[in-house]
Design an enzyme around this catalytic site. Structure first.
Site, PDB file in Angstrom:
ATOM      1  CG  HIS A  67      -9.619   7.744  -0.755  1.00  0.00           C
ATOM      2  ND1 HIS A  67     -10.191   6.728  -0.021  1.00  0.00           N
ATOM      3  CD2 HIS A  67      -8.677   7.137  -1.526  1.00  0.00           C
ATOM      4  CE1 HIS A  67      -9.643   5.576  -0.345  1.00  0.00           C
ATOM      5  NE2 HIS A  67      -8.708   5.798  -1.263  1.00  0.00           N
ATOM      6  CG  HIS A  69      -3.072   6.848  -2.461  1.00  0.00           C
ATOM      7  ND1 HIS A  69      -2.966   5.684  -1.726  1.00  0.00           N
ATOM      8  CD2 HIS A  69      -4.274   6.780  -3.093  1.00  0.00           C
ATOM      9  CE1 HIS A  69      -4.042   4.937  -1.911  1.00  0.00           C
ATOM     10  NE2 HIS A  69      -4.848   5.587  -2.741  1.00  0.00           N
ATOM     11  N   GLY A  74       0.225   2.706  -5.428  1.00  0.00           N
ATOM     12  CA  GLY A  74       0.663   1.825  -6.504  1.00  0.00           C
ATOM     13  C   GLY A  74       1.637   0.763  -6.066  1.00  0.00           C
ATOM     14  N   GLY A  75       2.484   0.350  -7.016  1.00  0.00           N
ATOM     15  CA  GLY A  75       3.435  -0.722  -6.786  1.00  0.00           C
ATOM     16  C   GLY A  75       2.962  -2.075  -7.259  1.00  0.00           C
ATOM     17  CD  GLU A  76      -1.531  -1.522  -7.464  1.00  0.00           C
ATOM     18  OE1 GLU A  76      -2.566  -1.187  -6.882  1.00  0.00           O
ATOM     19  OE2 GLU A  76      -0.729  -0.701  -7.954  1.00  0.00           O
ATOM     20  CE1 TYR A 136      -5.921  -0.324  -1.083  1.00  0.00           C
ATOM     21  CE2 TYR A 136      -5.759  -2.321  -2.384  1.00  0.00           C
ATOM     22  CZ  TYR A 136      -6.051  -0.984  -2.295  1.00  0.00           C
ATOM     23  OH  TYR A 136      -6.481  -0.308  -3.407  1.00  0.00           O
ATOM     24  CE  LYS A 161      -7.405   2.360   1.484  1.00  0.00           C
ATOM     25  NZ  LYS A 161      -6.549   2.884   0.428  1.00  0.00           N
ATOM     26  CG  HIS A 200      -9.861  -0.431  -1.885  1.00  0.00           C
ATOM     27  ND1 HIS A 200      -9.407   0.365  -2.913  1.00  0.00           N
ATOM     28  CD2 HIS A 200      -9.970  -1.694  -2.401  1.00  0.00           C
ATOM     29  CE1 HIS A 200      -9.268  -0.387  -4.001  1.00  0.00           C
ATOM     30  NE2 HIS A 200      -9.602  -1.632  -3.709  1.00  0.00           N
ATOM     31  CG  HIS A 229     -12.404   3.243  -4.476  1.00  0.00           C
ATOM     32  ND1 HIS A 229     -12.011   4.566  -4.522  1.00  0.00           N
ATOM     33  CD2 HIS A 229     -11.397   2.578  -3.837  1.00  0.00           C
ATOM     34  CE1 HIS A 229     -10.824   4.691  -3.935  1.00  0.00           C
ATOM     35  NE2 HIS A 229     -10.442   3.501  -3.512  1.00  0.00           N
ATOM     36  CG  ASP A 284      -7.942   6.511  -5.327  1.00  0.00           C
ATOM     37  OD1 ASP A 284      -7.243   6.457  -4.303  1.00  0.00           O
ATOM     38  OD2 ASP A 284      -8.032   5.582  -6.130  1.00  0.00           O
ATOM     39  CB  SER A 288      -1.359   3.181  -9.067  1.00  0.00           C
ATOM     40  OG  SER A 288      -1.937   2.141  -8.298  1.00  0.00           O
TER      41      SER A 288
END
Length: 387
Positions: A67, A69, A74-76, A136, A161, A200, A229, A284, A288
């Site tokens: 798992h 990236h 991120g980017g939130e 997501y 995923k 996730h 997670h 992970d 982020s």
């Protein structure tokens, strides 16, 4: 790099964990593979074969981090919060010799095509790499416009995923989730791959209910649906323990320390009589680590590293007193079996020569990936193209 041209090398006097404890052994490596394992100081040595005497140092399989990236996450909190691509040296210095890349929240500015390119780049630079299609949200972003085709036809794609039970998910309904998982399953059958679906999990009170809805409405085996997670919330972890007791795999994130740190999660699962073979660990890494308030507002974030994998192993052995051969399983053989990688996660003849040389206190001395040394004295001796 043509690994088939790598010269044979004999490693003498290794305390071998394959991950089972095999005692002091000699390992012969050639062409990127484990060729033979013999009793220590055996007489048969190929002519002109270099010999490394490990003097009883621990040798174990390299970590499989399923798992990561690879092209960032991120980017939130806007474009400036997109995390960077992973560097090869960061992976190998953490003991990672095989990796599975995936996308996260941002399936808008990041794409499976870019992830595939990064996956191939890491293979060229020296480690083994695969990826999951999707992100997501549903419908899944794909390369061929089909989850099934991606898994069946693209060599590096072994599954899909998506996100569930999270305010950042696309709120998929049961039909969408079941169809995604079924497509991955059939694609895996057609492509001779695992055909897995990785979910996730967020903090929603729905917990693992979406997975049970898939099991009720589709004929996808429970062993193909992986919640990850699961140590991020107490109620979620208890639900995950029930799921694993019923035959599923669960993935514990080593970069999550609250409310349940990963080593304690393994111990709690064992105390609940969950089979150790159903537990996996992943970092992970490079994703982020956003922090939200109770209203879903972002109030802070960081970037996950990879060192938590080794730290968890050390804690399991040194603090919780698990035998090393058991502590290694969620990082090696268990992951390989879930991912359908029969040549990974073990140190037996015909498997890839992916192994760590550890000091007595479980610090990394050397890392070898497909028979090539990547780390010497704890530091990367092979780096990525632009490092």
């Amino acid at each position: 790099m043509n690994f088939s041209l790598l010269e044979p090398r004999l490693f003498r006097n290794a305390h071998l964990y394959d991950p089972d404890d095999r005692g002091i052994c000699d390992l012969l490596v050639a062409g990127g593979k484990i060729v033979a394992i013999t009793n220590a100081n055996s007489e048969s040595v190929p002519e002109a074969c270099p010999v490394s005497d490990l003097n009883g140092a621990i040798v174990c399989p390299g970590f499989i981090d399923q798992h990561v990236h690879l092209i960032g996450g991120g980017g939130e909190a806007g474009p400036h919060t997109r995390t960077p691509e992973v560097r090869l040296s960061k992976l190998v210095e953490a003991g990672v010799t095989a990796v599975v890349g995936l996308l996260g929240t941002d399936g808008t500015t990041r794409h499976p095509e870019s992830l595939l390119a990064k996956t191939r780049a890491l293979e060229f630079e020296g480690i083994s790499a695969w990826m999951l299609t999707g992100a997501y949200g549903l419908p899944s972003p794909t390369i061929t416009d089909s989850v099934q085709k991606d898994v069946a036809l693209i060599d590096k794609i072994i599954g899909v995923k998506c996100a569930i039970s999270d305010h950042r998910s696309s709120a998929p309904d049961t039909h969408q989730l079941a169809n995604m998982a079924a497509q991955s399953r059939v694609g895996g059958l057609l492509g001779a791959k695992a055909g897995i679906s990785v979910f996730h999990l967020g903090n929603s009170p729905r917990l693992l209910e979406p997975l049970y809805e898939i099991l009720r409405t589709a004929d996808v085996p429970i062993t193909k649906l992986l919640p990850t997670h699961v140590n991020r919330a107490q109620a979620l972890f208890q639900a995950a323990l029930r799921y694993a007791s019923e035959g599923g795999y669960i993935d514990i994130t080593t970069s999550i320390n609250e409310p349940i740190d990963p080593a304690s999660a393994i111990v709690m699962a064992r105390e609940a009589q969950v089979p150790l073979a159903r537990l996996t660990l992943s970092s992970d890494g490079n994703g982020s680590q956003p922090e939200f308030d109770r209203h879903g507002n972002l109030i802070g974030f960081g970037v996950a590293g990879f060192e938590s994998l080794l730290e968890t192993l050390q804690q399991l052995v040194q603090q919780h007193h698990l035998p090393l051969e058991e502590a290694l399983l969620p990082l090696t053989r268990n992951v390989a079996e879930f991912l359908g990688l029969t040549h990974k996660g073990r140190l037996i003849p015909a498997c890839d020569a992916d192994f760590l040389v550890l000091e007595a206190d479980l610090r990394i001395r050397e890392v070898w990936a497909r028979g090539r040394q990547m780390v010497r004295d704890g530091h990367a001796c092979v780096k990525g193209t632009f490092e």
